[in-house]
Design a protein around this motif. Structure first.
Motif, mmCIF file in Angstrom:
data_model
loop_
_atom_site.group_PDB
_atom_site.id
_atom_site.type_symbol
_atom_site.label_atom_id
_atom_site.label_comp_id
_atom_site.label_asym_id
_atom_site.label_seq_id
_atom_site.Cartn_x
_atom_site.Cartn_y
_atom_site.Cartn_z
ATOM 1 N N TYR A 75 -30.083 12.048 -51.734
ATOM 2 C CA TYR A 75 -30.608 10.690 -51.889
ATOM 3 C C TYR A 75 -29.935 9.732 -50.906
ATOM 4 C CZ TYR A 75 -32.253 6.361 -53.931
ATOM 5 O OH TYR A 75 -32.848 5.138 -54.103
ATOM 6 N N ILE A 76 -28.629 9.794 -50.840
ATOM 7 C CA ILE A 76 -27.868 8.921 -49.939
ATOM 8 C C ILE A 76 -28.350 9.099 -48.499
ATOM 9 C CG2 ILE A 76 -25.563 8.612 -48.920
ATOM 10 C CD1 ILE A 76 -24.551 9.383 -51.877
ATOM 11 N N GLU A 77 -28.483 10.336 -48.079
ATOM 12 C CA GLU A 77 -28.908 10.601 -46.706
ATOM 13 C C GLU A 77 -30.338 10.129 -46.463
ATOM 14 O OE1 GLU A 77 -27.963 14.560 -45.364
ATOM 15 O OE2 GLU A 77 -25.950 14.422 -46.228
ATOM 16 N N ALA A 78 -31.200 10.285 -47.442
ATOM 17 C CA ALA A 78 -32.586 9.822 -47.290
ATOM 18 C C ALA A 78 -32.650 8.307 -47.162
ATOM 19 C CB ALA A 78 -33.440 10.311 -48.464
ATOM 20 N N VAL A 79 -31.861 7.601 -47.955
ATOM 21 C CA VAL A 79 -31.846 6.132 -47.873
ATOM 22 C C VAL A 79 -31.234 5.691 -46.544
ATOM 23 C CG1 VAL A 79 -30.893 4.013 -48.868
ATOM 24 C CG2 VAL A 79 -31.873 5.756 -50.365
ATOM 25 N N LEU A 80 -30.137 6.320 -46.147
ATOM 26 C CA LEU A 80 -29.509 5.944 -44.872
ATOM 27 C C LEU A 80 -30.412 6.200 -43.671
ATOM 28 C CD1 LEU A 80 -25.786 7.013 -45.365
ATOM 29 C CD2 LEU A 80 -26.658 4.696 -44.971
ATOM 30 N N SER A 81 -31.299 7.159 -43.796
ATOM 31 C CA SER A 81 -32.212 7.435 -42.675
ATOM 32 C C SER A 81 -33.300 6.375 -42.557
ATOM 33 C CB SER A 81 -32.848 8.825 -42.821
ATOM 34 O OG SER A 81 -33.805 8.822 -43.864
ATOM 35 N N ARG A 82 -33.351 5.465 -43.547
ATOM 36 C CA ARG A 82 -34.409 4.437 -43.556
ATOM 37 C C ARG A 82 -33.821 3.033 -43.730
ATOM 38 N NH1 ARG A 82 -38.759 7.217 -47.607
ATOM 39 N NH2 ARG A 82 -40.115 5.554 -46.852
ATOM 40 N N THR A 83 -32.682 2.756 -43.095
ATOM 41 C CA THR A 83 -32.012 1.468 -43.278
ATOM 42 C C THR A 83 -32.886 0.288 -42.851
ATOM 43 O OG1 THR A 83 -30.871 1.708 -41.156
ATOM 44 C CG2 THR A 83 -29.666 2.379 -43.132
ATOM 45 N N ALA A 84 -33.597 0.427 -41.752
ATOM 46 C CA ALA A 84 -34.439 -0.693 -41.298
ATOM 47 C C ALA A 84 -35.565 -0.957 -42.293
ATOM 48 C CB ALA A 84 -35.002 -0.393 -39.907
ATOM 49 N N GLU A 85 -36.145 0.119 -42.808
ATOM 50 C CA GLU A 85 -37.218 -0.033 -43.794
ATOM 51 C C GLU A 85 -36.684 -0.630 -45.095
ATOM 52 O OE1 GLU A 85 -40.686 2.699 -45.901
ATOM 53 O OE2 GLU A 85 -39.379 3.603 -44.394
ATOM 54 N N LEU A 86 -35.474 -0.232 -45.486
ATOM 55 C CA LEU A 86 -34.858 -0.795 -46.683
ATOM 56 C C LEU A 86 -34.671 -2.304 -46.514
ATOM 57 C CD1 LEU A 86 -33.509 -0.570 -49.452
ATOM 58 C CD2 LEU A 86 -31.389 0.060 -48.272
ATOM 59 N N ALA A 87 -34.264 -2.720 -45.333
ATOM 60 C CA ALA A 87 -34.076 -4.154 -45.077
ATOM 61 C C ALA A 87 -35.381 -4.928 -45.263
ATOM 62 C CB ALA A 87 -33.533 -4.365 -43.667
ATOM 63 N N ARG A 88 -36.494 -4.289 -44.911
ATOM 64 C CA ARG A 88 -37.795 -4.962 -45.018
ATOM 65 C C ARG A 88 -38.383 -4.900 -46.423
ATOM 66 N NH1 ARG A 88 -38.630 -1.917 -40.519
ATOM 67 N NH2 ARG A 88 -40.062 -0.565 -41.634
ATOM 68 N N THR A 89 -38.268 -3.756 -47.094
ATOM 69 C CA THR A 89 -39.017 -3.552 -48.333
ATOM 70 C C THR A 89 -38.182 -3.572 -49.609
ATOM 71 O OG1 THR A 89 -38.869 -1.149 -48.178
ATOM 72 C CG2 THR A 89 -40.785 -2.199 -47.140
ATOM 73 N N GLY A 90 -36.895 -3.347 -49.510
ATOM 74 C CA GLY A 90 -36.012 -3.441 -50.672
ATOM 75 C C GLY A 90 -36.200 -2.365 -51.721
ATOM 76 N N GLU A 91 -36.130 -2.772 -52.982
ATOM 77 C CA GLU A 91 -36.096 -1.842 -54.105
ATOM 78 C C GLU A 91 -37.286 -0.884 -54.192
ATOM 79 O OE1 GLU A 91 -34.970 -3.669 -57.814
ATOM 80 O OE2 GLU A 91 -33.328 -4.749 -56.844
ATOM 81 N N PRO A 92 -38.492 -1.281 -53.826
ATOM 82 C CA PRO A 92 -39.576 -0.291 -53.869
ATOM 83 C C PRO A 92 -39.272 0.966 -53.029
ATOM 84 C CG PRO A 92 -40.507 -2.480 -53.704
ATOM 85 C CD PRO A 92 -39.017 -2.636 -53.526
ATOM 86 N N LEU A 93 -38.570 0.790 -51.914
ATOM 87 C CA LEU A 93 -38.201 1.954 -51.097
ATOM 88 C C LEU A 93 -37.235 2.860 -51.857
ATOM 89 C CD1 LEU A 93 -38.225 3.485 -48.343
ATOM 90 C CD2 LEU A 93 -36.107 2.245 -47.870
ATOM 91 N N LEU A 94 -36.302 2.280 -52.592
ATOM 92 C CA LEU A 94 -35.324 3.064 -53.343
ATOM 93 C C LEU A 94 -36.009 3.958 -54.376
ATOM 94 C CD1 LEU A 94 -32.693 0.233 -53.846
ATOM 95 C CD2 LEU A 94 -32.646 2.079 -52.140
ATOM 96 N N VAL A 95 -37.018 3.423 -55.027
ATOM 97 C CA VAL A 95 -37.782 4.184 -56.021
ATOM 98 C C VAL A 95 -38.650 5.239 -55.314
ATOM 99 C CG1 VAL A 95 -39.524 4.010 -57.846
ATOM 100 C CG2 VAL A 95 -37.724 2.277 -57.669
ATOM 101 N N GLU A 96 -39.228 4.874 -54.177
ATOM 102 C CA GLU A 96 -40.056 5.823 -53.409
ATOM 103 C C GLU A 96 -39.235 7.022 -52.941
ATOM 104 O OE1 GLU A 96 -41.983 5.906 -48.978
ATOM 105 O OE2 GLU A 96 -42.266 4.061 -50.120
ATOM 106 N N VAL A 97 -38.026 6.784 -52.456
ATOM 107 C CA VAL A 97 -37.159 7.876 -52.013
ATOM 108 C C VAL A 97 -36.855 8.805 -53.193
ATOM 109 C CG1 VAL A 97 -34.844 8.448 -51.145
ATOM 110 C CG2 VAL A 97 -36.181 6.645 -50.037
ATOM 111 N N ALA A 98 -36.587 8.221 -54.349
ATOM 112 C CA ALA A 98 -36.332 9.036 -55.540
ATOM 113 C C ALA A 98 -37.537 9.925 -55.846
ATOM 114 C CB ALA A 98 -36.017 8.136 -56.734
ATOM 115 N N ARG A 99 -38.717 9.332 -55.815
ATOM 116 C CA ARG A 99 -39.948 10.079 -56.084
ATOM 117 C C ARG A 99 -40.115 11.217 -55.063
ATOM 118 N NH1 ARG A 99 -43.028 6.017 -56.012
ATOM 119 N NH2 ARG A 99 -42.851 5.572 -58.236
ATOM 120 N N ASP A 100 -39.885 10.903 -53.779
ATOM 121 C CA ASP A 100 -40.021 11.904 -52.713
ATOM 122 C C ASP A 100 -39.079 13.090 -52.906
ATOM 123 O OD1 ASP A 100 -41.920 10.240 -51.562
ATOM 124 O OD2 ASP A 100 -40.601 9.555 -49.934
#
Length: 171
Positions: A75-100
């Motif tokens: 999970y950590i690595e998946a979120v870190l691979s999308r730092t720019a997207e996290l900056a734009r979209t926030g918490e929905p990305l965190l839930v999406e990564v979990a689902r993925d």
């Protein structure tokens, strides 16, 4: 049969902000250190969300939910691979990564709402401040703090030298 007790692994704490591009780049070093030391090194993510990164605190809480669900580093690595997207979209990305990753995304959403992991994140951040962490990534190994937020140049080599020394001292 040997009566010897196996040596404890060397502990490397990585103080990290999951929205930090430098922490994403530091994953290369983390992978190399894991490959070199295997179970002789315990590489632990420690949370240090920076105020400038709006979604870093939520990301740290989400990472703790990933720990609870048994997929912390993926999970950590998946979120870190999308730092720019996290900056734009926030918490929905965190839930999406979990689902993925096949985690319980609804539980992630609930954990972010109820704040069940806030104390862990707060404790990490307080400990980091107490030992002088000011930016990310910062590494602590053998009592030595190495600041990767300023430059990551030569850090892996310094970490390896310290780890090799600590392992040699264990015999």
């Amino acid at each position: 049969m040997s009566d010897s007790i196996p040596a404890a692994p060397v502990v490397l704490d990585v103080w990290c902000d999951l929205q930090c591009p430098d922490c994403h780049r530091a994953l290369t070093d983390v992978h190399a250190l894991r490959a070199r030391y295997g179970d002789r090194a315990d590489i632990r993510l420690r949370h240090f969300p920076l105020e400038k990164n709006k979604h870093a605190y939520a990301a740290a809480q989400a990472a703790e939910e990933a720990v609870a669900q048994g997929k912390d580093w993926p999970y950590i690595e998946a979120v870190l691979s999308r730092t720019a997207e996290l900056a734009r979209t926030g918490e929905p990305l965190l839930v999406e990564v979990a689902r993925d990753l096949g985690l319980d995304a609804e539980e992630f959403d609930t954990a972010l709402i109820d704040g069940r992991h806030m104390l862990i994140v707060d404790a990490d951040q307080a400990e980091g401040k107490a030992i002088g962490v000011t930016g990310t990534p910062t590494y602590v190994i053998g009592g030595e703090r190495l600041d990767g937020g300023k430059s990551q140049e030569g850090l892996r080599e310094r970490i390896e030298a310290i780890a090799d020394l600590l392992l040699a001292e264990q015999g």
